[in-house]
Design a protein around this motif. Structure first.
Motif, short mmCIF file in Angstrom:
data_model
loop_
_atom_site.label_atom_id
_atom_site.label_comp_id
_atom_site.label_asym_id
_atom_site.label_seq_id
_atom_site.Cartn_x
_atom_site.Cartn_y
_atom_site.Cartn_z
N MET A 1 0.81 -1.18 0.00
CA MET A 1 0.00 0.00 0.00
C MET A 1 0.87 1.26 0.00
O MET A 1 0.57 2.22 -0.69
CB MET A 1 -0.93 0.00 1.20
CG MET A 1 -1.87 1.16 1.15
SD MET A 1 -2.91 1.32 2.58
CE MET A 1 -1.91 2.38 3.55
N LEU B 1 -4.12 1.00 -5.87
CA LEU B 1 -4.39 -0.15 -5.00
C LEU B 1 -5.15 -1.23 -5.76
O LEU B 1 -4.83 -2.41 -5.65
CB LEU B 1 -5.21 0.29 -3.78
CG LEU B 1 -4.51 1.19 -2.77
CD1 LEU B 1 -5.49 1.63 -1.70
CD2 LEU B 1 -3.31 0.48 -2.15
N SER C 1 2.05 2.18 -3.45
CA SER C 1 1.03 2.88 -4.25
C SER C 1 0.94 4.33 -3.83
O SER C 1 0.77 5.22 -4.67
CB SER C 1 -0.33 2.20 -4.07
OG SER C 1 -0.31 0.90 -4.61
#
Length: 85
Positions: free
Chosen positions: A1, A41, A4
């Protein structure tokens, strides 16, 4: 995460993020950056994030919990069947 997030905001330092604070405010993302983060994501994790769920994705904890639930509940892909002659 975090990868990203860094594509949108390369200056992000993971250690400086607080789990319970609004992520958009912490990283100073405008609405377009936020949308690009969500798309990132989706592409990276292959998980659908409906627009109706965007309001749930407020803090780092909320995003992680949401993704964990979506990934856990995602149907597993069936292997392709051999074609019959």
């Amino acid at each position: 995460m975090i990868d990203s997030l860094r594509k949108i905001a390369p200056e992000v330092e993971e250690s400086a993020l607080r789990d319970d604070r609004p992520l958009r405010d912490e990283v100073d993302l405008d609405s377009m950056d936020w949308l690009n983060f969500i798309i990132g994501l989706h592409e990276r994790l292959q998980v659908d994030i409906p627009e109706a769920d965007y309001r749930q994705l407020v803090s780092l904890d909320a995003v992680l919990d949401y993704l964990a639930t979506r990934l856990r509940d995602a149907p597993t892909a069936s292997p392709p069947r051999d074609s019959e002659p």
